[in-house]
Design a protein around this motif. Structure first.
Motif, PDB file in Angstrom:
ATOM      1  N   THR A 166       0.726  -1.166  -0.075  1.00  0.00           N
ATOM      2  CA  THR A 166       0.008   0.080   0.121  1.00  0.00           C
ATOM      3  C   THR A 166       0.724   1.279   0.013  1.00  0.00           C
ATOM      4  O   THR A 166       0.504   2.151  -0.778  1.00  0.00           O
ATOM      5  CB  THR A 166      -0.987   0.157   1.449  1.00  0.00           C
ATOM      6  OG1 THR A 166      -1.881  -1.136   1.170  1.00  0.00           O
ATOM      7  CG2 THR A 166      -1.618   1.195   1.173  1.00  0.00           C
ATOM      8  N   ASP A 189      -4.278  -7.238  -8.552  1.00  0.00           N
ATOM      9  CA  ASP A 189      -4.631  -6.417  -7.582  1.00  0.00           C
ATOM     10  C   ASP A 189      -5.529  -5.364  -7.800  1.00  0.00           C
ATOM     11  O   ASP A 189      -5.196  -4.266  -8.656  1.00  0.00           O
ATOM     12  CB  ASP A 189      -3.463  -5.916  -6.702  1.00  0.00           C
ATOM     13  CG  ASP A 189      -4.192  -5.141  -5.278  1.00  0.00           C
ATOM     14  OD1 ASP A 189      -5.254  -4.857  -5.294  1.00  0.00           O
ATOM     15  OD2 ASP A 189      -3.199  -4.856  -4.274  1.00  0.00           O
ATOM     16  N   ARG A 191      -7.565  -3.386  -6.450  1.00  0.00           N
ATOM     17  CA  ARG A 191      -7.528  -1.989  -5.662  1.00  0.00           C
ATOM     18  C   ARG A 191      -6.246  -1.408  -6.205  1.00  0.00           C
ATOM     19  O   ARG A 191      -6.336  -0.217  -6.374  1.00  0.00           O
ATOM     20  CB  ARG A 191      -7.280  -2.501  -4.397  1.00  0.00           C
ATOM     21  CG  ARG A 191      -7.353  -1.040  -3.509  1.00  0.00           C
ATOM     22  CD  ARG A 191      -7.587  -1.390  -1.996  1.00  0.00           C
ATOM     23  NE  ARG A 191      -8.820  -1.826  -1.881  1.00  0.00           N
ATOM     24  CZ  ARG A 191      -9.437  -2.118  -0.579  1.00  0.00           C
ATOM     25  NH1 ARG A 191      -8.619  -2.078   0.528  1.00  0.00           N
ATOM     26  NH2 ARG A 191     -10.620  -2.334  -0.466  1.00  0.00           N
ATOM     27  N   LEU A 224      -7.046   7.582   0.089  1.00  0.00           N
ATOM     28  CA  LEU A 224      -7.549   6.479   0.601  1.00  0.00           C
ATOM     29  C   LEU A 224      -8.928   6.501   1.491  1.00  0.00           C
ATOM     30  O   LEU A 224      -9.344   5.462   1.846  1.00  0.00           O
ATOM     31  CB  LEU A 224      -6.387   5.667   1.303  1.00  0.00           C
ATOM     32  CG  LEU A 224      -5.102   5.493   0.426  1.00  0.00           C
ATOM     33  CD1 LEU A 224      -4.266   4.778   1.395  1.00  0.00           C
ATOM     34  CD2 LEU A 224      -5.600   4.442  -0.648  1.00  0.00           C
ATOM     35  N   ALA A 229     -12.974   6.878  -1.400  1.00  0.00           N
ATOM     36  CA  ALA A 229     -12.763   5.453  -0.903  1.00  0.00           C
ATOM     37  C   ALA A 229     -13.962   4.612  -1.367  1.00  0.00           C
ATOM     38  O   ALA A 229     -14.023   3.667  -1.864  1.00  0.00           O
ATOM     39  CB  ALA A 229     -12.360   5.287   0.383  1.00  0.00           C
ATOM     40  N   ARG A 230     -15.261   5.249  -0.947  1.00  0.00           N
ATOM     41  CA  ARG A 230     -16.514   4.562  -1.232  1.00  0.00           C
ATOM     42  C   ARG A 230     -16.737   4.240  -2.791  1.00  0.00           C
ATOM     43  O   ARG A 230     -17.134   3.186  -3.264  1.00  0.00           O
ATOM     44  CB  ARG A 230     -17.502   5.429  -0.623  1.00  0.00           C
ATOM     45  CG  ARG A 230     -17.509   5.319   0.830  1.00  0.00           C
ATOM     46  CD  ARG A 230     -18.872   5.985   1.312  1.00  0.00           C
ATOM     47  NE  ARG A 230     -18.994   7.469   1.059  1.00  0.00           N
ATOM     48  CZ  ARG A 230     -18.341   8.258   2.136  1.00  0.00           C
ATOM     49  NH1 ARG A 230     -17.668   7.943   3.191  1.00  0.00           N
ATOM     50  NH2 ARG A 230     -18.325   9.640   1.935  1.00  0.00           N
ATOM     51  N   GLN A 231     -16.280   5.505  -3.506  1.00  0.00           N
ATOM     52  CA  GLN A 231     -16.585   5.141  -5.047  1.00  0.00           C
ATOM     53  C   GLN A 231     -15.540   4.104  -5.415  1.00  0.00           C
ATOM     54  O   GLN A 231     -15.845   3.467  -6.567  1.00  0.00           O
ATOM     55  CB  GLN A 231     -16.270   6.733  -5.561  1.00  0.00           C
ATOM     56  CG  GLN A 231     -17.246   7.638  -5.579  1.00  0.00           C
ATOM     57  CD  GLN A 231     -17.094   9.249  -6.056  1.00  0.00           C
ATOM     58  OE1 GLN A 231     -15.903   9.418  -6.220  1.00  0.00           O
ATOM     59  NE2 GLN A 231     -18.154  10.000  -5.966  1.00  0.00           N
ATOM     60  N   ALA A 232     -14.258   4.116  -5.064  1.00  0.00           N
ATOM     61  CA  ALA A 232     -13.301   3.433  -5.541  1.00  0.00           C
ATOM     62  C   ALA A 232     -13.897   1.994  -5.214  1.00  0.00           C
ATOM     63  O   ALA A 232     -13.558   0.910  -5.996  1.00  0.00           O
ATOM     64  CB  ALA A 232     -11.958   3.669  -4.818  1.00  0.00           C
ATOM     65  N   SER A 233     -14.284   1.496  -3.786  1.00  0.00           N
ATOM     66  CA  SER A 233     -15.061   0.339  -3.463  1.00  0.00           C
ATOM     67  C   SER A 233     -15.862  -0.165  -4.365  1.00  0.00           C
ATOM     68  O   SER A 233     -16.122  -1.504  -4.775  1.00  0.00           O
ATOM     69  CB  SER A 233     -15.224   0.492  -2.162  1.00  0.00           C
ATOM     70  OG  SER A 233     -14.228   0.341  -1.199  1.00  0.00           O
ATOM     71  N   ALA A 234     -16.737   0.768  -4.786  1.00  0.00           N
ATOM     72  CA  ALA A 234     -17.722   0.225  -5.677  1.00  0.00           C
ATOM     73  C   ALA A 234     -17.360  -0.030  -7.154  1.00  0.00           C
ATOM     74  O   ALA A 234     -17.530  -1.132  -7.728  1.00  0.00           O
ATOM     75  CB  ALA A 234     -18.685   1.571  -6.057  1.00  0.00           C
ATOM     76  N   GLU A 236     -14.136  -1.251  -7.576  1.00  0.00           N
ATOM     77  CA  GLU A 236     -13.545  -2.553  -7.479  1.00  0.00           C
ATOM     78  C   GLU A 236     -14.558  -3.608  -7.374  1.00  0.00           C
ATOM     79  O   GLU A 236     -14.140  -4.624  -7.925  1.00  0.00           O
ATOM     80  CB  GLU A 236     -12.613  -2.336  -6.067  1.00  0.00           C
ATOM     81  CG  GLU A 236     -11.631  -1.510  -6.008  1.00  0.00           C
ATOM     82  CD  GLU A 236     -11.063  -1.181  -4.750  1.00  0.00           C
ATOM     83  OE1 GLU A 236     -11.615  -1.859  -3.789  1.00  0.00           O
ATOM     84  OE2 GLU A 236     -10.612  -0.061  -4.390  1.00  0.00           O
ATOM     85  N   ALA A 237     -15.730  -3.445  -6.822  1.00  0.00           N
ATOM     86  CA  ALA A 237     -16.535  -4.331  -6.945  1.00  0.00           C
ATOM     87  C   ALA A 237     -16.992  -4.648  -8.146  1.00  0.00           C
ATOM     88  O   ALA A 237     -17.200  -6.031  -8.704  1.00  0.00           O
ATOM     89  CB  ALA A 237     -17.914  -4.269  -5.963  1.00  0.00           C
TER      90      ALA A 237
END
Length: 254
Positions: A166, A189, A191, A224, A229-234, A236-237
């Protein structure tokens, strides 16, 4: 105009088809990642670009047929590949020396960059005396000092522990913003790809073709936390779903 463009690239080893149909592009100063399941042929693609293997289809650089592979690309492999008997200073000059530059001249080119790469004071150390992250920074320094047109990064942080990986991703993103290298990254990876990239190509399983081209819509510098972070997680999913459930994805490029 794209710096690198691949058109319907294919590769087989004997009777085994590895790359079925790869078409992609990388623009000047762009950071592009390639994601795909293990064994999809991502590293084979780099072998074609560096001239280690030959396949079918068109590979263009600045609009011209890619013939002189070594002139355009600086390649960083998965492992740092530092020579244990050479000090860090002399490891980082290796690429320049292979090109024919004298050792003293190569050292003069590399020395001013040690501070920027977080290696000041470690020039006379051996690789075994450095942490994993420092070894990877030394390997990247050895790569970029060659001043090629484009960086090929083959899972450069894959062997590091999660915290170090990271930290290295954040460092590389900062360095890329400063230098605006043209870079193509292979990674498993998701992420990492979302954090670093302007665009991501998702490959199918072998024989590989492009399943989806995804533009990463986040501004830089990347962070991060918070809404990013919330948009990136979406995102990534969404990418994970494409990789893990390819039968539900129509193979089209947006």
């Amino acid at each position: 105009m794209s710096r690198l463009e691949l058109r319907h690239v294919r590769k087989a080893f004997g009777g085994l088809d590895v790359l079925a149909d790869i078409s992609l592009s990388v623009g000047a100063g762009e950071f592009v990642s390639i994601l795909g399941p293990s064994g999809a042929g991502k590293s084979t693609l780099f072998q074609l670009l560096t001239g280690a293997e030959h396949g079918e289809g068109e590979m263009l650089f600045d609009g011209a047929r890619l013939d002189d592979h070594g002139r355009h690309f600086a390649f960083m492999p998965q492992r740092d590949a530092l020579m244990p008997w050479r000090r860090i200073l002399d490891n980082t000059t290796l690429g320049l020396e292979v090109q024919g530059m004298r050792r003293q001249a190569a050292r003069a080119c590399v020395a001013p960059l040690f501070a920027e790469f977080g290696l000041a004071g470690f020039e006379r150390h051996f690789p075994a005396q450095l942490s994993g992250g420092m070894r990877q920074r030394a390997a990247l320094l050895r790569t970029v000092v060659q001043q090629r047109d484009m960086l090929l990064l083959d899972e450069p942080f894959g062997a590091l522990d999660a915290l170090t990986r990271t930290a290295m991703q954040r460092w590389l993103e900062q360095m890329w913003r400063h230098h605006r290298w043209t870079a193509l990254l292979i990674t498993h990876d998701v992420r990492e790809a979302v954090f670093l990239s302007d665009r991501i190509y998702v490959l199918s399983a072998r024989p590989a073709s492009i399943v989806r081209e995804i533009k990463v819509p986040f501004s830089r510098p990347r962070c991060l936390g918070g809404e990013h972070a919330r948009q990136a997680s979406a995102l990534e999913a969404e990418i994970l779903d494409i990789i893990l459930n390819p039968q539900s994805i129509q193979r089209t490029r947006p």
